[in-house]
Design an enzyme around this catalytic site. Sequence first.
Site, short mmCIF file in Angstrom:
data_model
loop_
_atom_site.label_atom_id
_atom_site.label_comp_id
_atom_site.label_asym_id
_atom_site.label_seq_id
_atom_site.Cartn_x
_atom_site.Cartn_y
_atom_site.Cartn_z
N GLY A 147 0.90 -1.38 0.12
CA GLY A 147 0.17 -0.07 0.17
C GLY A 147 1.04 1.22 -0.08
O GLY A 147 2.08 1.28 -0.46
N SER A 190 5.74 -2.27 1.18
CA SER A 190 5.28 -3.59 1.25
C SER A 190 5.63 -4.36 2.31
O SER A 190 6.75 -4.21 2.87
CB SER A 190 6.03 -4.22 -0.08
OG SER A 190 5.78 -3.65 -1.39
N LYS A 206 8.78 -5.29 6.67
CA LYS A 206 8.27 -4.40 5.81
C LYS A 206 9.46 -3.62 5.16
O LYS A 206 10.51 -3.30 5.60
CB LYS A 206 7.62 -3.32 6.89
CG LYS A 206 7.14 -2.13 6.45
CD LYS A 206 6.17 -1.51 7.49
CE LYS A 206 5.47 -0.37 6.95
NZ LYS A 206 4.72 0.43 8.07
N ASP A 264 -5.66 -9.83 10.62
CA ASP A 264 -6.08 -8.64 11.30
C ASP A 264 -7.60 -8.43 11.60
O ASP A 264 -8.48 -9.19 10.98
CB ASP A 264 -5.46 -7.46 10.13
CG ASP A 264 -6.24 -7.42 8.66
OD1 ASP A 264 -7.56 -7.53 8.78
OD2 ASP A 264 -5.68 -7.15 7.84
N ASP A 323 -3.39 6.14 13.46
CA ASP A 323 -3.98 5.42 12.25
C ASP A 323 -4.60 4.29 12.90
O ASP A 323 -4.71 3.20 12.47
CB ASP A 323 -3.04 5.12 11.31
CG ASP A 323 -3.77 4.74 10.01
OD1 ASP A 323 -5.07 5.12 9.85
OD2 ASP A 323 -3.20 4.08 9.14
#
Length: 309
Positions: free
Chosen positions: A39, A43, A59, A128, A167
């Site tokens: 996103g 990645s 990541k 998630d 977030d």
Amino acid sequence: MLDNRIVDIHLEQAEDLRGKHGKEPFETQYQLGLLLGSGGFGSVFAGQRISDGLQVAIKQISSDRVQQWARLPDNPNLVPMEIALLLRLGGETNSGKTHSGIIRMLDWFELPGRGFLIVFERPQPCQDLFDYITERGCLEEHIAQRFLRQIVEALQFCESRGIVHRDIKDENVLVDTRTRNIKIIDFGSGALIKESEYIDFEGTRVYSPPEWILHHNYHARPLTVWSLGVLLFDMVCGDIPFERDREIVQANPSFTKRISKECQSLILWCLSYRPEDRPSLEDILLHPWMETSEDIVDLSEEQNITPSL
């Protein structure tokens, strides 16, 4: 476009940090696996630590996607703010100053001219919270309460370390499907807490509060609490309450499932239009629903879905 904001980070673990920079290259320590997701943040790949076979998540961040940089003690090179925040939360140390509800950074590497790699623990089995809700539909209130309590306690730890996540959403909460323990992930939008207002926001718009939509500013703690209200609604109703800006600024969610009055009360408190009317994290934990939800009968439709193991 690179943001030239640079923050000097104080770390109690400066000695541990100095010891990291004579380490072996990434390729000799980890094996990169399949792509797990990508996103705006970069990645994420599956991976394995070569020394003991430990399953990890890796990541990859391109330098041109970094919004804020940090300067670490005794390190001449700038690093993404995410790495600095994770170090401050206890990553890469054995000091015990970590929290079980926050994903742990195991290692990080700079790839000159290409970006950075961050190595995380990878709990198994897990998914998630977005996928967890998608598979099961709206959650029983006692399960939502268990998740919310853990999330709030993890965020309290972040706050104690001077960090705001910015977030909080279902995609950034990992659920261990056996134990129902959670871990907050992705500090790529995070920042150091300040008492003054923020005028930048890299989080998710449908979780952002009215003050951001209308005035493009907000304060750290009311932002977090608003997003928790959206998240709790998402858990007990099966979807988020607001999709459009005009719905956010009206701050009047329409409950799509039959849930207890106590749960509605907490959601509406978190989603108060005025930031100063929202509860603190401590207030959330003391709310009557947080005390009684283990005894609340689920009033939503029966899901009849067995959690995946």
